[in-house]
Design an enzyme around this catalytic site. Structure first.
Site, PDB file in Angstrom:
ATOM      1  N   HIS A  79      57.471  36.250  64.911  1.00  0.00           N
ATOM      2  CA  HIS A  79      57.121  36.721  66.253  1.00  0.00           C
ATOM      3  C   HIS A  79      57.910  35.963  67.325  1.00  0.00           C
ATOM      4  O   HIS A  79      58.570  36.567  68.172  1.00  0.00           O
ATOM      5  CB  HIS A  79      55.616  36.548  66.486  1.00  0.00           C
ATOM      6  CG  HIS A  79      55.173  36.879  67.879  1.00  0.00           C
ATOM      7  ND1 HIS A  79      54.605  38.086  68.191  1.00  0.00           N
ATOM      8  CD2 HIS A  79      55.230  36.179  69.036  1.00  0.00           C
ATOM      9  CE1 HIS A  79      54.342  38.114  69.499  1.00  0.00           C
ATOM     10  NE2 HIS A  79      54.699  36.965  70.022  1.00  0.00           N
ATOM     11  N   GLU A  80      57.847  34.649  67.273  1.00  0.00           N
ATOM     12  CA  GLU A  80      58.511  33.852  68.304  1.00  0.00           C
ATOM     13  C   GLU A  80      60.022  34.043  68.256  1.00  0.00           C
ATOM     14  O   GLU A  80      60.694  34.032  69.290  1.00  0.00           O
ATOM     15  CB  GLU A  80      58.134  32.369  68.176  1.00  0.00           C
ATOM     16  CG  GLU A  80      56.655  32.070  68.416  1.00  0.00           C
ATOM     17  CD  GLU A  80      56.109  32.649  69.719  1.00  0.00           C
ATOM     18  OE1 GLU A  80      56.873  32.773  70.693  1.00  0.00           O
ATOM     19  OE2 GLU A  80      54.910  32.997  69.749  1.00  0.00           O
TER      20      GLU A  80
ATOM     21  N   HIS B 229      61.104  36.891  70.387  1.00  0.00           N
ATOM     22  CA  HIS B 229      61.335  36.512  71.784  1.00  0.00           C
ATOM     23  C   HIS B 229      62.708  35.829  71.909  1.00  0.00           C
ATOM     24  O   HIS B 229      63.447  36.062  72.859  1.00  0.00           O
ATOM     25  CB  HIS B 229      60.286  35.508  72.264  1.00  0.00           C
ATOM     26  CG  HIS B 229      58.908  36.077  72.478  1.00  0.00           C
ATOM     27  ND1 HIS B 229      58.651  37.114  73.338  1.00  0.00           N
ATOM     28  CD2 HIS B 229      57.702  35.721  71.962  1.00  0.00           C
ATOM     29  CE1 HIS B 229      57.348  37.369  73.350  1.00  0.00           C
ATOM     30  NE2 HIS B 229      56.749  36.541  72.514  1.00  0.00           N
TER      31      HIS B 229
ATOM     32  N   HIS C 166      65.485  38.213  72.097  1.00  0.00           N
ATOM     33  CA  HIS C 166      65.497  38.859  73.417  1.00  0.00           C
ATOM     34  C   HIS C 166      66.289  37.985  74.400  1.00  0.00           C
ATOM     35  O   HIS C 166      67.046  38.492  75.229  1.00  0.00           O
ATOM     36  CB  HIS C 166      64.049  39.043  73.888  1.00  0.00           C
ATOM     37  CG  HIS C 166      63.835  40.151  74.872  1.00  0.00           C
ATOM     38  ND1 HIS C 166      62.599  40.442  75.388  1.00  0.00           N
ATOM     39  CD2 HIS C 166      64.677  41.031  75.460  1.00  0.00           C
ATOM     40  CE1 HIS C 166      62.704  41.460  76.234  1.00  0.00           C
ATOM     41  NE2 HIS C 166      63.953  41.829  76.292  1.00  0.00           N
TER      42      HIS C 166
HETATM   43 ZN   LIG Z   1      54.675  36.388  72.062  1.00  0.00          ZN
END
Ligand SMILES: [Zn+2]
Length: 659
Positions: free
Chosen positions: A445-446, A449, A452
Site C-alpha cells: 500500500h505505502e 503512494h 505516485h
Molecule cells: Zn495510504
C-alpha cells in the site's frame, strides 16, 4: 558553529536532506529565517509595479520560501518518525507560528489582487493559477477586514485546541493503560508479549489509537477483555469538550467563509464536491454492512455458546477463523521475511509493471541507522528518484504507516523526487524480521503512494505527485495492494526464511477463504467512524452541543450504523484523524478511504481484464494517472485511464455488500 544546513540546498545526490549534519538546534533558527525570507519575497511579489503575469506572480510564489520549505519538510518528517522530547517542544512552539504565517500570506490583499489579474493560455499554468485563486478564497482572501481578523483568531484557537487534544491522547496511551498485577489475568498473550510489558512487578498494556485493541483477540479472561475494552473507549475523557469546541469553531469558520457547514466547506475542493454526493455514497453501504455484521455476530455467539459482547468479538472471530477455515495467520509469518518482501515482492511487482530497477545506496544516510536508501531507475537506465525506507517501530515514532516526500519532483527546479515510506514493524531482538500478512499488505500500500510520488512528471511543485485531493490520494496506493496476492508475485517473495520453500498452496487457499470473513465488522467499524466525523462537521453555525457522548450516540443512531457489538473505529475522544489538527487533517474527510476504494476496485478490475501484471498495463496506469499528479482534474485522469466514469458495483462486490 557551522552554518545551519537548512540555509542552503543539500549537496547530496537528489538533494537528499543531509541528516548527518542536521541537529535539533537548527530547526527554530531555520524556521524563523525561513518565515522572514518568505514574507519578504511575498512582499516583493505583491509590490511589483509592473503588470501581473504568470511568471512574476504564480511562478514567483512557487519559487518563494525555499528555506522554510526545506525546514518544514524535514521537521514534519522527523516529528512523525523520530520525535524526541526536544522535537515535541519545537512542534508546540512552531505550529501556531506557521498558522499565523499562512494567514499573513493568504490574507495579503495586494497579493490576492495580483493573482486575480493574471491570465494565461497554457493549460498547466491555468490549472495552477485556478488552484492558487481557490486556495486564497478558501483561506479568506475575499473577506472584509473585520471578518479576516475574526478568521485569524479562529485559526489560532483551532491550532491551540487541536494541539491539546493530541497531547492528551498521547498521554492517555499509557495514562489509561491496562495495569494488571496478577499475570494470570493476561492468559493468552505470548510469553514475549508479557515480558515486553512487565514493569516493576506489574504489567502495563498501553492503548493503541483505535477502539479494538489487538490483545482482545488473545486474552482468554473475559473480565480482562472487558476492562481493556472499557479503558480503550473511555480514554482521555477531557477530549470530549475539546472536540465540541473544535467542531463549533469550525462551523463558525465555515459560515464566515460562506458555507452552511464545515463539511460543505471541506468537500467543496475535493472530488466529491458536495455533501449530498458523500451522503449518497455512504448511505448505500450502511444497510448491507450492518446486516453483514449482524450475521457475523450470530456466528460468533454460536461459537462462544453465549451472546457475545463487543469485547468478545475479536477473540471469537479468531476461534471461528480456526474452526471454519482452519486458518491461523501466524503460520504464514515464516514465509514473509521483511527484506524478501521488499525486494522480491514490492520492488519485483513494480519492476514487472513499470520496468523500473532499484540499487542499494548504503552510502546515503537517513536520520536513524535503520533507515535505508535506494536509488530508482527507469527501464532505459535514466534516473527516477530516491526511495527512503524506515520500516521499524520505535518509541519516538507515531503509529500507523505513511508516505511522505522529502523532495518534490518538479521541472521548475529540475528536481527529481525523494520519497519515503514509514512502517511500524516490531524489530526483533535478533534474527530475521518476519511480517504478518497485514504488514505485507501495508508495505505494498505505502509503496503505491511512493510510486505516485516517484512517477510524478509535472512542472510545478504545488501539484507534484501525491498533491491531489484528499479523497483521491488513497486510490493509487490501494490499487498497489492487489499485487501482494498476485500469484506470480507471491510465489516470488513468499519463501520460508530458513528452508527457502515456497508457501504451501493450501495455506494460501485457506487465507483467501478466511479473508472474506469479518468483512461486516471491518466495514461497520469504518463507516461508523466516517459518519461520526460527518455528524460533527454538519453542525450549523451557533449550534451548541451540551453532551458530546450523547451527541455521538444520537448521530450513529440517526445514521443507521449504531450497533452495540461493533463500535466506531474511533470514538470522539480519540478521533485523531479529525481533531488533532486545527485546520487540516481529515476533518469531514474520513469518508475518503471508501470513496477512493470505488476507484481502486474499478482499477483492479481493469488490470484483471487486461491480463494483470505486465509492462503495457503499468505504463498505461503510469502515463494516464500516476505521472500527472495534481496537475489536472484527477477525475479526468481517471477517465483517461479507465475509459469511463467509475461505477460503485466492483466495490460492493468486493466488500460482500451486493444484495
Ligand atoms: Zn495510504
Amino acid at each position: 558553529m557551522a552554518e545551519n544546513p537548512f540555509f542552503s540546498p543539500s549537496t547530496l545526490p537528489y538533494k537528499l536532506p543531509n541528516f548527518a549534519e542536521i541537529r535539533e538546534e537548527h530547526y527554530l533558527p531555520a524556521f524563523e529565517r525561513g518565515m522572514t525570507d518568505h514574507l519578504r519575497e511575498v512582499e516583493a511579489i505583491a509590490g511589483d509595479p509592473g503588470p501581473a503575469t504568470f511568471a512574476n506572480t504564480v511562478e514567483a510564489l512557487e519559487r518563494s520560501g525555499q528555506i522554510l520549505k526545506r525546514t518544514a519538510t524535514v521537521f514534519m518528517s522527523i516529528a512523525s518518525s523520530d520525535a524526541t522530547d526536544g522535537i515535541r517542544e519545537i512542534e508546540t512552539e512552531i505550529l501556531p507560528k506557521l498558522t499565523k504565517h499562512g494567514d499573513a500570506i493568504h490574507l495579503n490583499r495586494a497579493l490576492y489582487e495580483r493573482i486575480k489579474q493574471v491570465a494565461t493560455e497554457d493549460p498547466e499554468e491555468a490549472w495552477l493559477l485556478e488552484k492558487y485563486r481557490v486556495d486564497f478564497v478558501r483561506a479568506g482572501a475575499d473577506l472584509s477586514e473585520a471578518d479576516q481578523e475574526r478568521l485569524k483568531e479562529l485559526n489560532e484557537e483551532l491550532t491551540k485546541v487541536a494541539t491539546t487534544f493530541s497531547q492528551n491522547l498521547l498521554r492517555a496511551s499509557t495514562g489509561s493503560a491496562l495495569v494488571v498485577e496478577d499475570v494470570k489475568e493476561l492468559d493468552g498473550l505470548s510469553e514475549s508479549a508479557i515480558k515486553a510489558i512487565e514493569k516493576d512487578g506489574k504489567y502495563v498494556l498501553p492503548l493503541l489509537n483505535f477502539t479494538n485493541q489487538p490483545a482482545l483477540a488473545e486474552l482468554t479472561d473475559r473480565q480482562t477483555r472487558r476492562k481493556l475494552y472499557e479503558l480503550s473507549v473511555n480514554r482521555a475523557p477531557e477530549n470530549f469538550d475539546l472536540a465540541v469546541r473544535l467542531a463549533t469553531l469550525r462551523a463558525e469558520r465555515a459560515a464566515l467563509l460562506g458555507y452552511p457547514t464545515h463539511a460543505a466547506y471541506s468537500v467543496a475542493d475535493q472530488t466529491a464536491k458536495t455533501t449530498d454526493a458523500v451522503e449518497e455514497m455512504l448511505g448505500k453501504l450502511v444497510g448491507p454492512a450492518v446486516a453483514n455484521a449482524r450475521r457475523e455476530a450470530e456466528l460468533l455467539s454460536e461459537q462462544a455458546g453465549f451472546p457475545i459482547e463487543a469485547w468478545d468479538w475479536s477473540f471469537y472471530a479468531e476461534k471461528v477463523r480456526k474452526a471454519r477455515y482452519d486458518f491461523d495467520g501466524s503460520e504464514l509469518r515464516p514465509y514473509f521475511e521483511l527484506d524478501r518482501v521488499l525486494r522480491d515482492g514490492v520492488f519485483h511487482a513494480a519492476g514487472e509493471l513499470y520496468g523500473i530497477t532499484f540499487a542499494d545506496r548504503d552510502d546515503l544516510a537517513g536520520y536513524h541507522p535503520d533507515v535505508r536508501v535506494f536509488e530508482v531507475f527507469n527501464a532505459d537506465g535514466s534516473q527516477l528518484g530516491l526511495f527512503v525506507f524506515d520500516p521499524y517501530a520505535r518509541p519516538t515514532k507515531r503509529g500507523g504507516a505513511w508516505m511522505n516526500n522529502l523532495v518534490d519532483q518538479s521541472h521548475l527546479f529540475g528536481e527529481l523526487p525523494v520519497v519515503m515510506n514509514n512502517l511500524n514493524v516490531t524489530k526483533p531482538a535478533e534474527g530475521p524480521t518476519l511480517l504478518t500478512f497485514d504488514e505485507v499488505n501495508t508495505a505494498f500500500h505505502e509503496f503505491g503512494h511512493a510510486l505516485h510520488g516517484l512517477f510524478s512528471d509535472v512542472r510545478f511543485p504545488r501539484v507534484s505527485g501525491t498533491e491531489v485531493p484528499r479523497d483521491f490520494v488513497e486510490y493509487p496506493s490501494q490499487v498497489n495492494e492487489m499485487w501482494a496476492t498476485w500469484p506470480s508475485v507471491l510465489a516470488n517473495f513468499a519463501r520460508h526464511h530458513e528452508t527457502g520453500e515456497p508457501v504451501p498452496a493450501e495455506l494460501l487457499e485457506k487465507m483467501k477463504a478466511a479473508e472474506k470473513f469479518n468483512q461486516g465488522f471491518a466495514t461497520v467499524e469504518y463507516l461508523a467512524a466516517a459518519l461520526l466525523d460527518w455528524a460533527w462537521h454538519k453542525l450549523a453555525p451557533g449550534e451548541t452541543v451540551e453532551d458530546a457522548e450523547a451527541f455521538e450516540a444520537a448521530a450513529l443512531e440517526r445514521a443507521g450504523i449504531a450497533f452495540d457489538l461493533v463500535r466506531t473505529r474511533y470514538r470522539t475522544n480519540y478521533f485523531a484523524h479529525i481533531f488533532s489538527s486545527g485546520t487540516g487533517g481529515y476533518s469531514a474527510g474520513y469518508y475518503s478511504y471508501i470513496w477512493s476504494e470505488v476507484l481502486d476496485a474499478e482499477s483492479v478490475e481493469w488490470f484483471k481484464e487486461n491480463d494483470g501484471l505486465k509492462r503495457g498495463n503499468g505504463d498505461h496506469f503510469r502515463s494516464a494517472l500516476l505521472s500527472v499528479g495534481g496537475s489536472m482534474d484527477v477525475m479526468a485522469a481517471f477517465r483517461n485511464f479507465r475509459g469511463r466514469d467509475p461505477r460503485i458495483e466492483p466495490l460492493l462486490e468486493r466488500r460482500g455488500l451486493l444484495t
